[in-house]
Scaffold this motif. Structure first.
Motif, PDB file in Angstrom:
ATOM      1  N   SER A 160       0.823  -1.218   0.000  1.00  0.00           N
ATOM      2  CA  SER A 160       0.000   0.000   0.000  1.00  0.00           C
ATOM      3  C   SER A 160       0.852   1.261   0.000  1.00  0.00           C
ATOM      4  O   SER A 160       0.562   2.223  -0.721  1.00  0.00           O
ATOM      5  N   ALA A 161       1.914   1.269   0.805  1.00  0.00           N
ATOM      6  CA  ALA A 161       2.770   2.456   0.890  1.00  0.00           C
ATOM      7  C   ALA A 161       3.497   2.700  -0.429  1.00  0.00           C
ATOM      8  O   ALA A 161       3.647   3.858  -0.849  1.00  0.00           O
ATOM      9  N   PRO A 204      -9.110   7.522   0.953  1.00  0.00           N
ATOM     10  CA  PRO A 204      -9.340   6.158   1.467  1.00  0.00           C
ATOM     11  C   PRO A 204      -8.062   5.318   1.530  1.00  0.00           C
ATOM     12  O   PRO A 204      -7.868   4.557   2.486  1.00  0.00           O
ATOM     13  N   GLU A 205      -7.183   5.471   0.535  1.00  0.00           N
ATOM     14  CA  GLU A 205      -5.936   4.706   0.552  1.00  0.00           C
ATOM     15  C   GLU A 205      -5.010   5.177   1.681  1.00  0.00           C
ATOM     16  O   GLU A 205      -4.341   4.369   2.327  1.00  0.00           O
ATOM     17  N   LEU A 206      -4.976   6.486   1.916  1.00  0.00           N
ATOM     18  CA  LEU A 206      -4.172   7.008   3.031  1.00  0.00           C
ATOM     19  C   LEU A 206      -4.727   6.510   4.366  1.00  0.00           C
ATOM     20  O   LEU A 206      -3.965   6.148   5.268  1.00  0.00           O
ATOM     21  N   LEU A 207      -6.040   6.485   4.487  1.00  0.00           N
ATOM     22  CA  LEU A 207      -6.650   5.980   5.726  1.00  0.00           C
ATOM     23  C   LEU A 207      -6.354   4.500   5.922  1.00  0.00           C
ATOM     24  O   LEU A 207      -6.162   4.040   7.055  1.00  0.00           O
ATOM     25  N   GLU A 208      -6.303   3.760   4.834  1.00  0.00           N
ATOM     26  CA  GLU A 208      -5.949   2.341   4.929  1.00  0.00           C
ATOM     27  C   GLU A 208      -4.526   2.181   5.456  1.00  0.00           C
ATOM     28  O   GLU A 208      -4.254   1.319   6.299  1.00  0.00           O
ATOM     29  N   LEU A 209      -3.617   3.046   4.981  1.00  0.00           N
ATOM     30  CA  LEU A 209      -2.243   3.018   5.480  1.00  0.00           C
ATOM     31  C   LEU A 209      -2.198   3.334   6.976  1.00  0.00           C
ATOM     32  O   LEU A 209      -1.466   2.694   7.730  1.00  0.00           O
ATOM     33  N   LEU A 248      10.993   3.144   1.216  1.00  0.00           N
ATOM     34  CA  LEU A 248      10.569   1.981   1.995  1.00  0.00           C
ATOM     35  C   LEU A 248      11.739   1.259   2.656  1.00  0.00           C
ATOM     36  O   LEU A 248      11.532   0.348   3.444  1.00  0.00           O
ATOM     37  N   LYS A 249      12.952   1.665   2.335  1.00  0.00           N
ATOM     38  CA  LYS A 249      14.129   0.933   2.812  1.00  0.00           C
ATOM     39  C   LYS A 249      14.199   0.883   4.337  1.00  0.00           C
ATOM     40  O   LYS A 249      14.370  -0.185   4.920  1.00  0.00           O
ATOM     41  N   LYS A 305       7.458   7.485   9.881  1.00  0.00           N
ATOM     42  CA  LYS A 305       8.344   8.326   9.072  1.00  0.00           C
ATOM     43  C   LYS A 305       8.004   8.192   7.587  1.00  0.00           C
ATOM     44  O   LYS A 305       7.967   9.187   6.859  1.00  0.00           O
ATOM     45  N   LEU A 306       7.712   6.984   7.161  1.00  0.00           N
ATOM     46  CA  LEU A 306       7.315   6.749   5.775  1.00  0.00           C
ATOM     47  C   LEU A 306       5.991   7.445   5.460  1.00  0.00           C
ATOM     48  O   LEU A 306       5.836   8.051   4.393  1.00  0.00           O
ATOM     49  N   MET A 307       5.055   7.417   6.383  1.00  0.00           N
ATOM     50  CA  MET A 307       3.769   8.096   6.180  1.00  0.00           C
ATOM     51  C   MET A 307       3.977   9.605   6.020  1.00  0.00           C
ATOM     52  O   MET A 307       3.372  10.223   5.146  1.00  0.00           O
ATOM     53  N   ARG A 308       4.838  10.185   6.862  1.00  0.00           N
ATOM     54  CA  ARG A 308       5.117  11.624   6.741  1.00  0.00           C
ATOM     55  C   ARG A 308       5.747  11.941   5.390  1.00  0.00           C
ATOM     56  O   ARG A 308       5.425  12.946   4.754  1.00  0.00           O
ATOM     57  N   LEU A 309       6.649  11.083   4.927  1.00  0.00           N
ATOM     58  CA  LEU A 309       7.293  11.285   3.628  1.00  0.00           C
ATOM     59  C   LEU A 309       6.265  11.237   2.506  1.00  0.00           C
ATOM     60  O   LEU A 309       6.302  12.058   1.577  1.00  0.00           O
TER      61      LEU A 309
END
Length: 150
Positions: free
Chosen positions: A56-57, A73-78, A131-132, A99-103
């Motif tokens: 998803s990310a 909706p996809e952001l909420l799923e994350l 994603l690393k 941190k990945l979500m903020r990016l």
């Protein structure tokens, strides 16, 4: 005390100790087996959660690179996956996910990238693999959980 009583009591004591030893051994074996099954189940749940989050990310990050219109909706799923991680995972893994979500959110706010810019990012290697850090944290968590199983 008569010798017959003594040998009878010895036989009873030996049978009792042997029976208790067998029962205790079976109980310990069952307990260890149940714990291994539980740890294995938790490990499988975390692996599935990590897989879903990574898929998803990566889709959301790709979307954020090329458009400024997030799909809520996809952001909420994350965020839901991240909340599940808060329950099941180590704080280091959750922090990497946050941190990945903020990016991803920051990428939506940044100017859209062209294909040439994406190719240049891949060539330089800077910023193309967001994603690393999360993947490394997830792998470490799986390795720790796997080691505790044995």
């Amino acid at each position: 005390m008569d010798a017959a009583y003594l040998s009878t009591l010895s036989a009873l004591a030996g049978s009792t100790v042997g029976g208790l030893t067998t029962a205790l051994s079976a109980w310990i074996g069952q307990r260890v087996s149940a714990r291994a099954g539980l740890v294995s189940s938790h490990l499988a749940r975390r692996q599935e959660l990590f897989r879903d989050f990574i898929v998803s990310a990566s889709k959301e990050y790709g979307e954020a690179l090329t458009t400024s219109e997030p799909k809520i909706p996809e952001l909420l799923e994350l965020y839901a996956l991240l909340s599940r991680m808060r329950v099941l995972c180590r704080p280091e893994t959750v922090a990497a996910g946050e941190k990945l979500m903020r990016l991803i959110l920051d990428t939506y706010l940044a100017p859209n990238r062209t294909f040439k810019e994406l190719r240049d990012l891949m060539t330089v290697g800077d910023g193309i693999d967001p994603l690393k850090e999360f993947s490394v944290a997830a792998r470490q968590e799986i390795e720790v959980a796997h080691e505790s199983r044995f």
